[in-house]
Structure formats: structure tokens, C-alpha cells
Design an enzyme around this catalytic site. Structure first.
Site, PDB file in Angstrom:
ATOM      1  N   HIS A 155      66.692 -64.063 -62.608  1.00  0.00           N
ATOM      2  CA  HIS A 155      67.949 -64.314 -63.315  1.00  0.00           C
ATOM      3  C   HIS A 155      68.083 -65.807 -63.558  1.00  0.00           C
ATOM      4  CE1 HIS A 155      72.253 -64.417 -64.238  1.00  0.00           C
ATOM      5  NE2 HIS A 155      72.283 -65.478 -63.467  1.00  0.00           N
TER       6      HIS A 155
ATOM      7  N   LYS B 186      64.623 -61.834 -58.171  1.00  0.00           N
ATOM      8  CA  LYS B 186      65.204 -60.506 -57.966  1.00  0.00           C
ATOM      9  C   LYS B 186      64.395 -59.664 -56.967  1.00  0.00           C
ATOM     10  CE  LYS B 186      67.448 -60.372 -62.532  1.00  0.00           C
ATOM     11  NZ  LYS B 186      67.616 -59.596 -63.804  1.00  0.00           N
TER      12      LYS B 186
ATOM     13  N   ASN C  87      63.034 -57.212 -64.070  1.00  0.00           N
ATOM     14  CA  ASN C  87      62.454 -58.359 -64.779  1.00  0.00           C
ATOM     15  C   ASN C  87      62.438 -59.642 -63.961  1.00  0.00           C
ATOM     16  OD1 ASN C  87      65.126 -58.955 -64.877  1.00  0.00           O
ATOM     17  ND2 ASN C  87      65.337 -58.918 -67.099  1.00  0.00           N
TER      18      ASN C  87
ATOM     19  N   TYR D 278      77.655 -59.318 -61.718  1.00  0.00           N
ATOM     20  CA  TYR D 278      77.320 -58.828 -63.068  1.00  0.00           C
ATOM     21  C   TYR D 278      78.526 -58.191 -63.764  1.00  0.00           C
ATOM     22  CZ  TYR D 278      72.249 -59.697 -62.787  1.00  0.00           C
ATOM     23  OH  TYR D 278      71.005 -60.284 -62.734  1.00  0.00           O
TER      24      TYR D 278
HETATM   25  N1  UDP Z   1      69.334 -55.188 -68.107  1.00  0.00           N
HETATM   26  C1  UDP Z   1      68.949 -53.849 -68.115  1.00  0.00           C
HETATM   27  N2  UDP Z   1      68.903 -53.190 -69.326  1.00  0.00           N
HETATM   28  C2  UDP Z   1      69.219 -53.787 -70.508  1.00  0.00           C
HETATM   29  C3  UDP Z   1      69.613 -55.135 -70.492  1.00  0.00           C
HETATM   30  C4  UDP Z   1      69.657 -55.812 -69.280  1.00  0.00           C
HETATM   31  O1  UDP Z   1      68.676 -53.264 -67.071  1.00  0.00           O
HETATM   32  O2  UDP Z   1      69.157 -53.153 -71.560  1.00  0.00           O
HETATM   33  C5  UDP Z   1      69.390 -55.903 -66.829  1.00  0.00           C
HETATM   34  C6  UDP Z   1      68.222 -56.871 -66.635  1.00  0.00           C
HETATM   35  O3  UDP Z   1      67.853 -56.895 -65.254  1.00  0.00           O
HETATM   36  C7  UDP Z   1      68.841 -58.180 -67.087  1.00  0.00           C
HETATM   37  C8  UDP Z   1      70.265 -58.064 -66.558  1.00  0.00           C
HETATM   38  O4  UDP Z   1      70.581 -56.670 -66.772  1.00  0.00           O
HETATM   39  O5  UDP Z   1      68.143 -59.304 -66.581  1.00  0.00           O
HETATM   40  C9  UDP Z   1      71.299 -58.916 -67.228  1.00  0.00           C
HETATM   41  O6  UDP Z   1      71.219 -58.717 -68.641  1.00  0.00           O
HETATM   42  P1  UDP Z   1      71.291 -59.970 -69.632  1.00  0.00           P
HETATM   43  O7  UDP Z   1      71.458 -59.410 -71.007  1.00  0.00           O
HETATM   44  O8  UDP Z   1      72.282 -60.948 -69.153  1.00  0.00           O
HETATM   45  O9  UDP Z   1      69.796 -60.572 -69.547  1.00  0.00           O
HETATM   46  P2  UDP Z   1      69.256 -61.947 -68.909  1.00  0.00           P
HETATM   47  O10 UDP Z   1      70.316 -62.988 -69.076  1.00  0.00           O
HETATM   48  O11 UDP Z   1      68.947 -61.660 -67.450  1.00  0.00           O
HETATM   49  O12 UDP Z   1      68.012 -62.253 -69.690  1.00  0.00           O
HETATM   50 MG    MG Z   2      72.301 -62.939 -68.601  1.00  0.00          MG
END
Ligand code: UDP
Ligand code: MG
Length: 139
Positions: A117, A11, A114, A51
Site C-alpha cells: 500500500h 501487506k 498486491n 480502508y
Molecule cells: N482492491 C481490490 N479490488 C479492486 C481494487 C482494489 O481488491 O478492484 C484492493 C487492492 O488490495 C488495493 C486496495 O483494494 O490495493 C485499495 O484500492 P486502491 O484503488 O486504493 O488501490 P491502490 O491505491 O492500493 O493502488
Molecule cells: Mg489507494
């Protein structure tokens, strides 16, 4: 489990911080073959589309802004049990909950910024791979 493909993004936070090389090394040390890799930058439309599953979540607009703030590195990865395996390399979404030695534990700032992805299921992996790569790039 058989050999499968998954999709990953380094990212904008991690690319800007110069962490892409170390993250790629962690992925390769975990046994992944890099099938395709490219640096690119998402438009707002692309970020919203990628997304879309999160479009009704309160963090959606912040996430789109974050994902468009700078270059990203998109990767097609292959390994035995690749989808689950990459999620293990990544660590939990919130770095506060991520295990030691994971990408997010080492490099992530917070639950939004974070670093990485990874696809969460075979169906989403195929959709996400095709979002960025052509069939010939994935051979
Ligand atoms: N994210 C965020 N706030 C939250 C949850 C997710 O900003 O409370 C962002 C974060 O960058 C995350 C992405 O949205 O990686 C997609 O969320 P997901 O729940 O799919 O997490 P991942 O699969 O990336 O662990
Ligand atoms: Mg995800």
C-alpha cells in the site's frame, strides 16, 4: 517538489511469502529514508477504518479479510516527491498493468493480493501516518 512523507504497508501476502526484505530494499534503493517501521496485525475494525474510503465498493469485504489474514509491516517514509515516487515503485494496482521492475509486477498475485500500500495524496498520507504512528515516532 519538496521533501515529503508518505505511508506504506507491506501487506500480509508479501510478509507471509518472505518478500518484505526485498520490497524494503527496493524502497530504499529508490532513495527513501525509513522514518519508522513496525510489524503489526490489523483487527477487522482497524482494517475497516483504514480502508473506509472503499467501504461501498464490491471488493471491500474481501479486502478487509485479506488485510487481517496475517502480519503486516507499516512504514513511514521520507523523500523528495515521496507520494508519487512510492506509487512508481509500487506499480499499478492490478499487477497485470504494472510496469516492469515495480513491486507489484515482481510479487503481486492479483488486483487484491498486491503486496504493498502507498498513500495517494498529502492529506491521506498524514491521516494514514497518524493511524499507525505517534508524533514522537515520526521525528
Ligand atoms: N482492491 C481490490 N479490488 C479492486 C481494487 C482494489 O481488491 O478492484 C484492493 C487492492 O488490495 C488495493 C486496495 O483494494 O490495493 C485499495 O484500492 P486502491 O484503488 O486504493 O488501490 P491502490 O491505491 O492500493 O493502488
Ligand atoms: Mg489507494
Amino acid at each position: 517538489m519538496s521533501v515529503e512523507r508518505t505511508f506504506s504497508i507491506i501487506k500480509p501476502d508479501a510478509v507471509a511469502a518472505g518478500q518484505a526484505g526485498e520490497i524494503l530494499a527496493m524502497i530504499q534503493k529508490a532513495g527513501f529514508k525509513v522514518l519508522a517501521l513496525r510489524m503489526t496485525r490489523l483487527t477487522e475494525t482497524q482494517a475497516r477504518g483504514f480502508y473506509a474510503v472503499h467501504s461501498q465498493r464490491p471488493f471491500f469485504s474481501g479486502l478487509v479479510k485479506f488485510m487481517t489474514e496475517g502480519p503486516i509491516i507499516v512504514m513511514a517514509l521520507e523523500r523528495e516527491d515521496a507520494i508519487k515516487g512510492l506509487r512508481e515503485v509500487m506499480g499499478a494496482t492490478n499487477p497485470a498493468n504494472a510496469a516492469d521492475g515495480t513491486v507489484r509486477k515482481r510479487f503481486a498475485t492479483d488486483i487484491e493480493r498486491n503486496c504493498i500500500h502507498g498513500s495517494d495524496a498529502p492529506e491521506t498520507a498524514e491521516v494514514e501516518l497518524r493511524f499507525f504512528f505517534s508524533t514522537s515516532e515520526l521525528q
